[in-house]
Design a protein around this motif. Structure first.
Motif, PDB file in Angstrom:
ATOM      1  N   HIS A  50     -12.149   6.821  -3.684  1.00  0.00           N
ATOM      2  CA  HIS A  50     -12.581   7.878  -2.764  1.00  0.00           C
ATOM      3  C   HIS A  50     -11.358   8.424  -2.048  1.00  0.00           C
ATOM      4  CE1 HIS A  50     -12.485   4.322  -0.201  1.00  0.00           C
ATOM      5  NE2 HIS A  50     -12.638   5.052   0.883  1.00  0.00           N
TER       6      HIS A  50
ATOM      7  N   HIS B 224     -10.235   8.667   1.043  1.00  0.00           N
ATOM      8  CA  HIS B 224      -9.595   8.189   2.277  1.00  0.00           C
ATOM      9  C   HIS B 224      -8.131   7.835   2.002  1.00  0.00           C
ATOM     10  CE1 HIS B 224     -13.636   7.131   4.411  1.00  0.00           C
ATOM     11  NE2 HIS B 224     -13.229   8.366   4.674  1.00  0.00           N
TER      12      HIS B 224
ATOM     13  N   ASP C 240      -6.097   5.572   2.959  1.00  0.00           N
ATOM     14  CA  ASP C 240      -5.650   4.196   2.673  1.00  0.00           C
ATOM     15  C   ASP C 240      -5.857   3.822   1.200  1.00  0.00           C
ATOM     16  OD1 ASP C 240      -8.434   4.299   3.589  1.00  0.00           O
ATOM     17  OD2 ASP C 240      -8.461   2.127   3.425  1.00  0.00           O
ATOM     18  N   HIS C 241      -6.450   4.731   0.412  1.00  0.00           N
ATOM     19  CA  HIS C 241      -6.660   4.462  -1.019  1.00  0.00           C
ATOM     20  C   HIS C 241      -5.806   5.346  -1.930  1.00  0.00           C
ATOM     21  CE1 HIS C 241     -10.107   1.721  -0.368  1.00  0.00           C
ATOM     22  NE2 HIS C 241     -10.055   2.342   0.798  1.00  0.00           N
TER      23      HIS C 241
ATOM     24  N   HIS D  51     -20.579   5.118   1.091  1.00  0.00           N
ATOM     25  CA  HIS D  51     -19.534   4.747   2.058  1.00  0.00           C
ATOM     26  C   HIS D  51     -19.613   5.705   3.240  1.00  0.00           C
ATOM     27  CE1 HIS D  51     -15.773   3.534   3.740  1.00  0.00           C
ATOM     28  NE2 HIS D  51     -15.021   4.449   3.167  1.00  0.00           N
TER      29      HIS D  51
ATOM     30  N   ASP E  45     -14.515   1.165  -1.184  1.00  0.00           N
ATOM     31  CA  ASP E  45     -15.226   0.885   0.061  1.00  0.00           C
ATOM     32  C   ASP E  45     -16.725   1.136  -0.116  1.00  0.00           C
ATOM     33  OD1 ASP E  45     -12.675   0.549   0.903  1.00  0.00           O
ATOM     34  OD2 ASP E  45     -12.671   2.203   2.357  1.00  0.00           O
TER      35      ASP E  45
ATOM     36  N   HIS F 212     -18.905  -0.162   5.568  1.00  0.00           N
ATOM     37  CA  HIS F 212     -18.159  -1.337   5.095  1.00  0.00           C
ATOM     38  C   HIS F 212     -19.041  -2.583   5.090  1.00  0.00           C
ATOM     39  CE1 HIS F 212     -14.309   0.647   4.853  1.00  0.00           C
ATOM     40  NE2 HIS F 212     -14.430   1.116   6.089  1.00  0.00           N
TER      41      HIS F 212
HETATM   42 ZN   LIG Z   1     -12.838   4.452   2.974  1.00  0.00          ZN
END
Ligand SMILES: [Zn+2]
Ligand SMILES: [Zn+2]
Length: 319
Positions: A100, A102, A104-105, A183, A205, A254
């Motif tokens: 996805h 976001h 942090d990915h 998510h 996530d 989460h």
């Molecule tokens: Zn995420």
């Protein structure tokens, strides 16, 4: 003389033993996973990214790409790879599966793009759209892809995944099937990676079905239950972001230990006993005290006797 002989015999025995242990380590193991980042936030040097290849192959795909360079550097230091960092990024990673949009990915993918080589980014349409309109744009960075704003540098090719359709991963010996996950406000993705008759399931996530008012996890468990029964699924990589103290209303899509175990019970009802099944816990959110708490809670609540594995950055996992 005798001493010399003993030494030689011992050396031969030792060489033989270390060879055997190397064989044993890889015996029956289908995949090698190299975690480049294992945390779910804050520490920008250690965010979700996992290289995976069939055992013995250097043709990896990267599952999410939060952190690339620092994780590869650590893996090279640990002698997981015997080639320079640049070569792992440029030649060993053949493509990216992004769960996805976001940051942090995928931040590692954006930041490393100038040094990277031509490859494919695989994701659901919605996530590709965000790459096109938000990240690989000339105001955020540069457009290294083959669609979106002009000029297009055409280093990356976008490939939109269709739910449940098996797709070849170019230049690897693997295929992938993608499943939607819920998510919070986004659709995230579970990737079922296949090599011959062996599989690994990686989840981006996700929240629990009950909180997300969804049946995405139930459908996923249904899809993979036959693979567990046939002992073809080697592991599930799944997130646990917060300890149990996190209130349900602030889970933000989460899982906690309690919710993960609840979902594993749902899986067990379809797949049969899960004792010793390999569960790799990803996306643990700092601070460290909270990560320690997650581990303690998972171990205490693990009534299904799953084999829990907490991956470490730059340390290979053989499955
Ligand atoms: Zn995420
Ligand atoms: Zn995340």
């Amino acid at each position: 003389m005798i001493c010399h002989h003993i030494r030689r015999t011992l050396l031969a025995a030792f060489t033989c033993l270390s060879f055997l242990s190397a064989v044993a380590q890889n015996n029956g193991s289908a995949f090698r996973i190299v975690p480049l980042g294992v945390k779910g936030g804050i520490d920008e040097s250690n965010l979700s990214a996992y290289m995976i290849a069939p055992q013995g192959s250097d043709n990896y795909i990267c599952l999410d790409a939060g952190t690339l360079h620092y994780g590869i550097e650590k893996a090279v230091k640990n002698k997981v790879f015997n080639v320079p960092v640049e070569q792992v990024l440029r030649q060993y990673i053949k493509g990216y599966l992004i769960s996805h949009s976001h940051l942090d990915h995928l931040a590692g993918l954006i930041i490393n793009s100038p040094d990277d080589t031509a490859k494919t980014i695989y994701a659901f349409a919605d996530c590709i759209e965000t790459f096109k309109t938000r990240y690989f744009t000339w105001k955020s960075w540069a457009n290294f892809a083959d669609e979106g704003e002009v000029p297009q540098l055409k280093k990356y090719h976008y490939q939109v995944l269709t739910p449940s359709v098996e797709t070849l991963l170019a230049n690897t010996e693997m295929t992938v099937q993608a499943f939607p996950l819920s998510h919070s406000n986004l659709t995230s993705t579970a990737f079922l990676v296949k090599h011959n008759d062996s599989y690994v399931l990686y989840l981006g996530d996700t929240g629990p079905d009950e909180i997300e008012k969804s049946d995405n996890l139930a459908r996923l468990w249904q899809a993979i239950a036959p693979l567990i029964k046939a002992k073809e699924l080697k592991a599930i990589m799944i997130e646990v972001s917060f300890p149990d103290e996190q209130p349900d209303k602030t889970l933000f899509g989460h899982l906690t230990p309690k919710w993960l175990i609840k979902e594993m019970h749902a899986l067990e009802s379809m797949a049969g006993p899960l004792s010793n099944f390999e569960l790799i816990i990803t996306h643990v959110k700092p601070p460290q005290a909270s990560i320690e708490r997650i581990k303690r809670q998972l171990e205490a609540e693990n009534d299904l006797h799953l084999h829990l594995l907490f991956p470490q950055q730059g340390k290979a996992i053989n499955l």
